[in-house]
Design a protein around this motif. Structure first.
Motif, PDB file in Angstrom:
ATOM      1  N   SER A  70      29.028 -15.952  24.778  1.00 46.93           N
ATOM      2  CA  SER A  70      27.627 -15.640  25.071  1.00 46.93           C
ATOM      3  C   SER A  70      27.523 -14.488  26.077  1.00 46.93           C
ATOM      4  O   SER A  70      26.625 -13.656  25.983  1.00 46.93           O
ATOM      5  CB  SER A  70      26.888 -16.872  25.590  1.00 46.93           C
ATOM      6  N   TYR A  71      28.432 -14.411  27.050  1.00 45.30           N
ATOM      7  CA  TYR A  71      28.429 -13.298  28.000  1.00 45.30           C
ATOM      8  C   TYR A  71      28.730 -11.981  27.295  1.00 45.30           C
ATOM      9  O   TYR A  71      28.118 -10.955  27.548  1.00 45.30           O
ATOM     10  CB  TYR A  71      29.457 -13.515  29.109  1.00 45.30           C
TER      11      TYR A  71
ATOM     12  N   SER B  83      32.698 -20.721  24.112  1.00 48.34           N
ATOM     13  CA  SER B  83      31.302 -20.424  23.768  1.00 48.34           C
ATOM     14  C   SER B  83      30.573 -19.766  24.935  1.00 48.34           C
ATOM     15  O   SER B  83      29.715 -18.906  24.735  1.00 48.34           O
ATOM     16  CB  SER B  83      30.577 -21.694  23.325  1.00 48.34           C
ATOM     17  N   ARG B  84      30.913 -20.148  26.170  1.00 48.03           N
ATOM     18  CA  ARG B  84      30.294 -19.527  27.344  1.00 48.03           C
ATOM     19  C   ARG B  84      30.726 -18.064  27.458  1.00 48.03           C
ATOM     20  O   ARG B  84      29.915 -17.176  27.680  1.00 48.03           O
ATOM     21  CB  ARG B  84      30.680 -20.289  28.602  1.00 48.03           C
ATOM     22  N   GLN B  85      32.025 -17.802  27.269  1.00 51.28           N
ATOM     23  CA  GLN B  85      32.515 -16.426  27.324  1.00 51.28           C
ATOM     24  C   GLN B  85      31.919 -15.590  26.203  1.00 51.28           C
ATOM     25  O   GLN B  85      31.562 -14.436  26.403  1.00 51.28           O
ATOM     26  CB  GLN B  85      34.035 -16.403  27.234  1.00 51.28           C
TER      27      GLN B  85
END
Length: 127
Positions: free
Chosen positions: A8-9, A4-6
């Protein structure tokens, strides 16, 4: 969590591609489209060919483009990922060379003249 972090980037930098009817686009050349093999030798195939005009939008991600007569055997519907926007400039249009294919799908090549020959020298050996 990491996914999810990747995501969002990536989503912050991703732009949705949308074209209008009448826009001009380049077509990405891949083995799937078959265009690269019909234009040049495999190692000299360009990444994009065109520009081509968009005729119609089919669905949200598919576009129909007008292809020239020498590419008539290729299907004219393409996914948006295969297209690249082009700002129309008539001085950029270059016509491809006509290649005459024989019945067995081979073509005639002209031999080139070699102007310079260099011998390599290794310790005790000249090649």
């Amino acid at each position: 969590m990491a996914y999810s972090r990747q995501k969002s980037y990536v989503d912050k930098r991703r732009k949705p591609l949308q074209f209008e009817v009448g826009d001009h686009v380049f077509l990405k050349v891949t083995p799937m489209t078959g265009i690269g093999r019909s234009i040049q030798a495999k190692n000299l195939t360009p990444y994009f060919v065109g520009p081509f005009e968009i005729q119609e939008q089919i669905g949200t991600l598919t576009y129909q483009i007008t292809l020239p007569p020498h590419l008539v055997g290729i299907h004219d519907l393409f996914h948006v990922s295969q297209l690249k926007k082009y700002q129309l400039d008539p001085s950029h249009i270059i016509e491809p060379e006509d290649v005459e294919f024989w019945e067995n799908l081979t073509y005639r090549t002209e031999p080139k003249r070699i102007d310079d020959v260099k011998e390599k020298q290794f310790r005790n050996k000249i090649t």
